[in-house]
Design a protein around this motif. Structure first.
Motif, short mmCIF file in Angstrom:
data_model
loop_
_atom_site.label_atom_id
_atom_site.label_comp_id
_atom_site.label_asym_id
_atom_site.label_seq_id
_atom_site.Cartn_x
_atom_site.Cartn_y
_atom_site.Cartn_z
N GLU A 156 -14.66 104.67 -38.90
CA GLU A 156 -13.63 105.11 -37.98
C GLU A 156 -13.60 106.63 -38.02
O GLU A 156 -13.71 107.24 -39.08
CB GLU A 156 -12.28 104.53 -38.42
N HIS A 157 -13.47 107.26 -36.86
CA HIS A 157 -13.47 108.72 -36.78
C HIS A 157 -12.16 109.17 -36.15
O HIS A 157 -11.94 108.99 -34.96
CB HIS A 157 -14.66 109.20 -35.94
N LEU A 158 -11.30 109.74 -36.96
CA LEU A 158 -9.98 110.12 -36.48
C LEU A 158 -9.99 111.43 -35.71
O LEU A 158 -9.03 111.75 -35.02
CB LEU A 158 -9.00 110.18 -37.66
N GLY A 159 -11.08 112.21 -35.79
CA GLY A 159 -11.18 113.48 -35.08
C GLY A 159 -11.40 113.33 -33.59
O GLY A 159 -11.22 114.27 -32.83
N LYS A 160 -11.80 112.15 -33.17
CA LYS A 160 -12.06 111.82 -31.77
C LYS A 160 -12.88 112.89 -31.08
O LYS A 160 -13.78 113.47 -31.67
CB LYS A 160 -10.75 111.54 -31.04
N ASP A 161 -12.58 113.16 -29.79
CA ASP A 161 -13.35 114.13 -29.01
C ASP A 161 -13.06 115.58 -29.40
O ASP A 161 -13.84 116.48 -29.08
CB ASP A 161 -13.05 113.96 -27.51
N ILE A 162 -11.96 115.82 -30.09
CA ILE A 162 -11.59 117.18 -30.51
C ILE A 162 -12.60 117.70 -31.54
O ILE A 162 -12.98 118.86 -31.53
CB ILE A 162 -10.16 117.21 -31.08
N SER A 163 -13.01 116.83 -32.42
CA SER A 163 -14.00 117.16 -33.46
C SER A 163 -15.06 116.06 -33.43
O SER A 163 -15.04 115.15 -34.25
CB SER A 163 -13.30 117.22 -34.82
N PRO A 164 -16.00 116.12 -32.46
CA PRO A 164 -16.87 114.98 -32.19
C PRO A 164 -17.99 114.70 -33.19
O PRO A 164 -18.56 113.62 -33.17
CB PRO A 164 -17.45 115.30 -30.82
N ILE A 165 -18.28 115.66 -34.08
CA ILE A 165 -19.38 115.41 -35.02
C ILE A 165 -18.91 114.45 -36.11
O ILE A 165 -17.95 114.69 -36.81
CB ILE A 165 -19.88 116.71 -35.68
N MET A 166 -19.63 113.34 -36.19
CA MET A 166 -19.39 112.34 -37.23
C MET A 166 -20.57 112.36 -38.19
O MET A 166 -21.71 112.35 -37.74
CB MET A 166 -19.29 110.92 -36.64
N ILE A 167 -20.31 112.40 -39.47
CA ILE A 167 -21.38 112.32 -40.47
C ILE A 167 -21.23 110.99 -41.17
O ILE A 167 -20.20 110.71 -41.79
CB ILE A 167 -21.33 113.50 -41.45
N CYS A 168 -22.25 110.15 -41.04
CA CYS A 168 -22.19 108.81 -41.62
C CYS A 168 -22.03 108.90 -43.13
O CYS A 168 -22.79 109.61 -43.80
CB CYS A 168 -23.45 108.02 -41.26
N ILE A 169 -21.05 108.19 -43.68
CA ILE A 169 -20.81 108.24 -45.11
C ILE A 169 -21.87 107.45 -45.89
O ILE A 169 -22.02 107.65 -47.08
CB ILE A 169 -19.40 107.73 -45.46
N ALA A 170 -22.62 106.60 -45.21
CA ALA A 170 -23.65 105.80 -45.89
C ALA A 170 -24.99 106.53 -45.97
O ALA A 170 -25.65 106.48 -46.99
CB ALA A 170 -23.83 104.46 -45.19
N CYS A 171 -25.39 107.21 -44.86
CA CYS A 171 -26.73 107.80 -44.84
C CYS A 171 -26.76 109.29 -44.52
O CYS A 171 -27.79 109.93 -44.64
CB CYS A 171 -27.62 107.06 -43.85
#
Length: 133
Positions: free
Chosen positions: A63-78
Motif C-alpha cells: 500500500e502506498h499512502l503517498g499516492k500521486d503526490i509522492s508517486p515513487i514507490m520502492i518495493c520493500i521486498a526487492c
C-alpha cells in the motif's frame, strides 16, 4: 475469504452460486488452495492505494499512502522503483507529466501507423494488415 470470488455451478444453465463450504466438500485440496490464493489477491486488489511490484521476479506489493503526490514507490521486498500514478516501473529521468506526454505521443504515432498500414476487414470490421491498395 468466503464470498470474495463468486463461482457458479459448472452445470450448463445453472446459475447457482457455490458457497465456500460446498466447494471445500467437492473440490481437491489443490483447487481449494488455489481458490483461497486467488481470493486473497482479489481482496488485496480492491485496496485503492495498493500496487503490485512490477519486477517480474518479485510478486510482492504494498500500500502506498503517498499516492500521486509522492508517486515513487520502492518495493520493500526487492527494492524495485515503481510509479504509483502509472502503475508501472518508475520512468527514470522523467517526471510523471513528461512520461504521460511521451506515452500520448507514442499512442498517437501508433494510431497513425495502424491507420496507414491497415484496413478494415469488410467481413468482421477488425483492422488487418493491408498488402496492397
Amino acid at each position: 475469504m468466503a464470498g470474495i470470488v463468486k463461482i457458479e455451478c459448472l452445470v450448463n444453465h445453472c446459475n447457482f452460486l457455490m458457497e465456500y463450504e460446498v466447494m471445500k466438500r467437492v473440490s481437491s485440496k489443490y483447487l481449494i488452495e488455489r481458490y483461497e490464493y486467488l481470493s486473497c489477491r482479489e481482496a488485496i486488489r480492491q485496496i485503492p492505494d495498493f500496487r503490485w511490484c512490477h519486477n517480474q521476479n518479485c510478486g510482492s506489493g504494498q500500500e502506498h499512502l503517498g499516492k500521486d503526490i509522492s508517486p515513487i514507490m520502492i518495493c520493500i521486498a526487492c527494492g524495485q522503483m515503481n510509479c504509483f500514478t502509472h502503475d508501472a516501473i518508475w520512468h527514470d529521468g522523467r517526471t510523471c507529466t513528461e512520461y504521460e506526454a511521451e506515452k500520448n505521443t507514442i499512442v498517437g504515432a501508433t494510431r497513425d501507423t495502424i491507420e496507414r498500414e491497415t484496413k478494415t476487414c469488410p467481413g468482421c470490421g477488425i483492422r488487418i494488415y493491408k498488402y496492397g491498395e
